[in-house]
Design a protein around this motif. Structure first.
Motif, mmCIF file in Angstrom:
data_model
loop_
_atom_site.group_PDB
_atom_site.id
_atom_site.type_symbol
_atom_site.label_atom_id
_atom_site.label_comp_id
_atom_site.label_asym_id
_atom_site.label_seq_id
_atom_site.Cartn_x
_atom_site.Cartn_y
_atom_site.Cartn_z
ATOM 1 N N GLY A 120 0.762 -1.349 -0.005
ATOM 2 C CA GLY A 120 0.138 0.032 0.120
ATOM 3 C C GLY A 120 0.835 1.158 -0.043
ATOM 4 N N ALA A 121 2.038 1.229 0.855
ATOM 5 C CA ALA A 121 2.788 2.387 0.706
ATOM 6 C C ALA A 121 3.686 2.736 -0.601
ATOM 7 N N VAL A 122 3.854 1.430 -1.263
ATOM 8 C CA VAL A 122 4.618 1.793 -2.453
ATOM 9 C C VAL A 122 3.559 2.083 -3.774
ATOM 10 N N GLY A 123 2.450 1.990 -3.471
ATOM 11 C CA GLY A 123 1.116 2.333 -4.368
ATOM 12 C C GLY A 123 0.864 1.112 -5.138
ATOM 13 N N ILE A 124 0.910 0.059 -4.998
ATOM 14 C CA ILE A 124 0.535 -1.354 -5.658
ATOM 15 C C ILE A 124 -0.618 -1.903 -5.427
ATOM 16 N N TYR A 125 -0.980 -1.818 -4.076
ATOM 17 C CA TYR A 125 -2.137 -2.636 -3.613
ATOM 18 C C TYR A 125 -3.519 -1.846 -3.940
ATOM 19 N N GLN A 126 -3.450 -0.698 -4.218
ATOM 20 C CA GLN A 126 -4.755 -0.071 -4.538
ATOM 21 C C GLN A 126 -5.515 -0.311 -5.663
ATOM 22 N N PRO A 127 -4.385 -0.502 -6.800
ATOM 23 C CA PRO A 127 -5.079 -0.679 -8.135
ATOM 24 C C PRO A 127 -5.415 -2.282 -8.016
ATOM 25 N N ILE A 154 -6.889 -3.664 -5.389
ATOM 26 C CA ILE A 154 -8.343 -3.450 -4.866
ATOM 27 C C ILE A 154 -9.123 -3.017 -5.973
ATOM 28 N N ASP A 155 -8.849 -1.848 -6.577
ATOM 29 C CA ASP A 155 -9.796 -1.279 -7.644
ATOM 30 C C ASP A 155 -9.972 -2.309 -8.572
ATOM 31 N N PHE A 156 -9.394 -3.471 -9.119
ATOM 32 C CA PHE A 156 -9.568 -4.447 -10.080
ATOM 33 C C PHE A 156 -10.496 -5.608 -9.512
ATOM 34 N N ALA A 157 -9.824 -6.005 -8.311
ATOM 35 C CA ALA A 157 -10.779 -7.145 -7.539
ATOM 36 C C ALA A 157 -11.478 -6.772 -6.528
ATOM 37 N N GLY A 158 -11.812 -5.492 -6.027
ATOM 38 C CA GLY A 158 -12.608 -5.514 -4.867
ATOM 39 C C GLY A 158 -12.649 -6.224 -3.793
ATOM 40 N N ALA A 159 -13.577 -6.878 -3.288
ATOM 41 C CA ALA A 159 -13.260 -7.983 -2.023
ATOM 42 C C ALA A 159 -12.302 -9.069 -2.154
ATOM 43 N N GLY A 160 -11.970 -9.139 -3.455
ATOM 44 C CA GLY A 160 -10.818 -10.367 -3.465
ATOM 45 C C GLY A 160 -9.669 -10.071 -3.130
ATOM 46 N N ALA A 161 -9.422 -8.898 -2.909
ATOM 47 C CA ALA A 161 -8.091 -7.940 -2.446
ATOM 48 C C ALA A 161 -8.168 -7.505 -1.070
ATOM 49 N N SER A 162 -9.320 -6.742 -0.889
ATOM 50 C CA SER A 162 -9.273 -6.045 0.504
ATOM 51 C C SER A 162 -9.904 -6.962 1.575
ATOM 52 N N VAL A 163 -10.521 -8.113 1.459
ATOM 53 C CA VAL A 163 -10.801 -8.945 2.656
ATOM 54 C C VAL A 163 -9.721 -9.714 3.255
#
Length: 118
Positions: free
Chosen positions: A43-50, A52-61
């Protein structure tokens, strides 16, 4: 398509973690800490938010998403409150989710009458 992306990304994360558990001697608690820290770093590097935007709950849960949420709360609190935000940001970002987990697990213990393992 959103459901499909959430399913395969979440499944891939879970499969990779299961492989990590099976192929190493790391204890589950250490793997959980590793996942939260990795999510915060991504998240700090900026990789994880895209992701989450792509996979929704598959990445945020998964726990990677929890680490990312901690990082976002920490960053927001530091921007608003300065140094003291370093200590309060993670708590405010995750308070609702942690509280809900505690309350619902307590209610479930009333319904299902848990027993100790033998």
């Amino acid at each position: 398509m959103d459901y499909f992306n959430a399913f395969w990304v979440g499944g891939l994360i879970c499969a990779l973690v299961q492989i990590l558990l099976d192929k190493t001697k790391l204890m589950p608690g250490r793997v959980m800490v590793l996942l939260v820290c990795t999510g915060a770093i991504l998240g700090a590097v900026g990789i994880y938010q895209p992701l989450i935007d792509f996979a929704g709950a598959g990445a945020s849960v998964p726990l990677l998403g929890f680490g990312n949420t901690l990082w976002k709360g920490l960053k927001k609190a530091i921007d608003q409150d300065g140094f003291i935000g370093l200590f309060t940001g993670g708590f405010t970002a995750c308070a609702a989710g942690i509280s809900a987990a505690l309350i619902f697990s307590y209610l479930a213990s009333w319904v299902f009458k848990p027993k100790m393992k033998e």
